[in-house]
Design a protein around this motif. Structure first.
Motif, short mmCIF file in Angstrom:
data_model
loop_
_atom_site.label_atom_id
_atom_site.label_comp_id
_atom_site.label_asym_id
_atom_site.label_seq_id
_atom_site.Cartn_x
_atom_site.Cartn_y
_atom_site.Cartn_z
N LYS A 1 0.83 -1.20 0.00
CA LYS A 1 0.00 0.00 0.00
C LYS A 1 0.87 1.25 0.00
O LYS A 1 2.06 1.20 0.25
CB LYS A 1 -0.93 -0.01 1.21
CG LYS A 1 -1.97 -1.13 1.16
CD LYS A 1 -3.01 -0.99 2.24
CE LYS A 1 -4.10 -2.05 2.07
NZ LYS A 1 -5.14 -1.96 3.11
N ASN A 2 0.22 2.38 -0.27
CA ASN A 2 0.94 3.66 -0.28
C ASN A 2 1.11 4.13 1.17
O ASN A 2 0.26 4.81 1.73
CB ASN A 2 0.17 4.69 -1.10
CG ASN A 2 0.94 6.00 -1.20
OD1 ASN A 2 2.03 6.15 -0.64
ND2 ASN A 2 0.38 6.96 -1.92
N TYR A 3 2.20 3.74 1.75
CA TYR A 3 2.45 4.03 3.16
C TYR A 3 2.68 5.51 3.44
O TYR A 3 2.52 5.97 4.56
CB TYR A 3 3.66 3.22 3.64
CG TYR A 3 4.83 3.27 2.69
CD1 TYR A 3 5.75 4.29 2.74
CD2 TYR A 3 4.98 2.29 1.71
CE1 TYR A 3 6.81 4.35 1.86
CE2 TYR A 3 6.04 2.34 0.82
CZ TYR A 3 6.96 3.37 0.90
OH TYR A 3 8.00 3.43 0.02
N LEU A 4 3.06 6.29 2.41
CA LEU A 4 3.29 7.72 2.63
C LEU A 4 2.00 8.49 2.90
O LEU A 4 2.04 9.64 3.32
CB LEU A 4 4.03 8.32 1.43
CG LEU A 4 5.47 7.84 1.23
CD1 LEU A 4 6.10 8.52 0.03
CD2 LEU A 4 6.31 8.10 2.47
N LYS A 5 0.87 7.85 2.66
CA LYS A 5 -0.41 8.50 2.96
C LYS A 5 -0.61 8.66 4.47
O LYS A 5 -1.30 9.58 4.91
CB LYS A 5 -1.57 7.67 2.39
CG LYS A 5 -1.75 7.81 0.88
CD LYS A 5 -3.00 7.05 0.45
CE LYS A 5 -3.26 7.25 -1.05
NZ LYS A 5 -4.48 6.51 -1.48
N PRO B 1 7.03 -1.32 3.54
CA PRO B 1 8.17 -1.04 2.66
C PRO B 1 9.47 -1.53 3.29
O PRO B 1 9.57 -1.66 4.51
CB PRO B 1 8.15 0.48 2.52
CG PRO B 1 7.40 0.96 3.70
CD PRO B 1 6.38 -0.09 4.02
N GLN C 1 -6.44 1.33 7.85
CA GLN C 1 -5.69 1.62 6.63
C GLN C 1 -4.70 0.50 6.32
O GLN C 1 -4.29 0.33 5.18
CB GLN C 1 -4.95 2.95 6.77
CG GLN C 1 -5.86 4.16 6.88
CD GLN C 1 -5.05 5.45 7.03
OE1 GLN C 1 -4.49 5.95 6.06
NE2 GLN C 1 -4.99 5.96 8.24
N ASP D 1 -0.68 -7.09 5.05
CA ASP D 1 -0.17 -5.95 4.26
C ASP D 1 1.35 -5.86 4.43
O ASP D 1 1.87 -5.98 5.55
CB ASP D 1 -0.81 -4.64 4.72
CG ASP D 1 -2.21 -4.45 4.13
OD1 ASP D 1 -2.56 -5.21 3.21
OD2 ASP D 1 -2.93 -3.55 4.58
N ALA E 1 12.49 7.43 1.29
CA ALA E 1 11.24 8.18 1.07
C ALA E 1 11.02 9.24 2.15
O ALA E 1 10.53 10.34 1.87
CB ALA E 1 10.06 7.22 1.03
N ASP F 1 13.87 1.48 1.41
CA ASP F 1 12.91 2.32 0.68
C ASP F 1 12.29 3.37 1.58
O ASP F 1 12.14 4.54 1.19
CB ASP F 1 11.81 1.45 0.08
CG ASP F 1 12.29 0.63 -1.10
OD1 ASP F 1 13.39 0.92 -1.61
OD2 ASP F 1 11.57 -0.30 -1.52
#
Length: 343
Positions: free
Chosen positions: A4-8, A44, A36, A41, A52, A48
């Motif tokens: 998933k987009n962990y930066l969200k 990263p 979420q 899940d 990021a 990474d």
């Protein structure tokens, strides 16, 4: 396994003093709690995520290790980290507000964090004794936390400050280092009894103080230090027939034989030592020094500086115990005299 987009959900706050590894740890727990992130899940890689977020690799590694210790995350060799559990008791969310950074405040912080362990997640802010900075943090953040832990020292505007603290839900409030009588209701407090502490410390040192005529305390003007210190100091000098003086600084001070100095700030201790070295006076014979707050270096300086100090480790541990238990008692922390050759 799905990435998933962990930066969200990971947003590092550069204004917070909370270590970044704890911010990452807290963000993952919050993401699990809000659904979420789910079981299986994939997280990263350490590499990474460090790139990021622009943080050191060991910062991410430490956050993942804490998540793994907490039992939310597991790892598979060659595949990395993933969410293994979502049904957990959420740690207590703590908003921690210190007036400044110092050696003894670090002792409080370290003891509190170590005692809480996995039972608490902490966001840590420094407000630099400024009421406006303090107000901004309280008004924007206090409602989002289970506990609001405050070291309440300010340069001025004390009445408005106390009114602001009064607005905090008393079930959340934990006052540390200073008890404020203007704050009403049932709340937690672990504190120094400034007036009683200095009086009792000077009584304990009285046999040595009897070798001197005058006691001078350096109490900086426009500072956050409790004026109850001065009350206890004056009461002792009056009750035990010592001449005394309150100095706001050492700018025009000339060291005289028969004088004992009490310093609150480390800068004033350095200045006292510099002045002493420039004279023919002997520390512990002609003049004396008593310093607030025990630090390792004071064991060594000039064959030892006598200190009077609260047990700051106990203060941090007691605050943590109050956070976890939810008790609403007021606890005065013991004050200790460490006698050395400077008096």
């Amino acid at each position: 396994m799905i990435m998933k987009n962990y930066l969200k959900f990971i947003k590092l706050n550069e204004e917070s003093i909370t270590p970044k590894y704890l911010q990452i740890y807290n963000a993952f727990l919050a993401a699990v709690e809000s659904n979420q992130l789910e079981v299986d899940d994939v997280l990263p890689s350490i590499n990474d995520l460090s790139i990021a977020l622009d943080v050191a690799r060991n910062t991410v590694e430490r956050a993942y290790r804490q998540l793994k210790n907490f039992g939310v995350v597991d790892s598979v060799p060659g595949k990395g980290y993933y969410i293994c559990k979502v049904d957990f008791t959420h740690p207590i969310k703590v908003l921690l507000l210190f007036n400044k950074l110092s050696n003894h405040k670090k002792i409080i912080y370290d003891a509190l964090v170590a005692r809480l362990g996995e039972f608490g997640v902490i966001d840590f802010y420094i407000y630099n004794n400024e009421i406006n900075v303090f107000r901004k943090i309280i008004e924007s953040k206090a409602d989002s936390y289970d506990k609001v832990v405050i070291i309440p020292h300010f340069f001025d505007e004390e009445e408005s400050t106390y009114k602001l603290i009064e607005t905090i839900n008393k079930d959340k409030l934990v006052l540390v280092d200073k008890l404020i009588k203007e704050v009403n209701g049932d709340f937690c407090a672990v504190y120094e009894d400034f007036q009683k502490d200095i009086y009792g410390a000077l009584v304990e040192l009285k046999d040595r103080l009897n070798n001197y005529k005058t006691i001078k305390i350096i109490f900086p003007a426009n500072s956050y230090y409790s004026k109850n210190i001065l009350e206890g100091f004056i009461n002792f000098c009056v009750h035990h027939s010592f001449d005394y003086e309150i100095l706001s600084n050492l700018k025009n001070e000339v060291m005289m034989e028969g004088t004992v100095y009490i310093n609150l700030r480390e800068d004033d201790l350095i200045e006292l030592i510099e002045q002493l070295i420039s004279t023919n006076l002997v520390l512990g014979q002609n003049v004396g020094i008593i310093s607030y707050n025990e630090t390792p270096i004071k064991k060594i300086i000039l064959n030892g500086i006598t200190t009077i100090s609260t047990d700051f480790m106990m203060m941090g541990e007691t605050a943590a115990d109050m956070i976890m238990s939810g008790c609403k008692s007021h606890v005065s922390i013991p004050f200790k005299v460490t006698q050395r050759n400077s008096v």
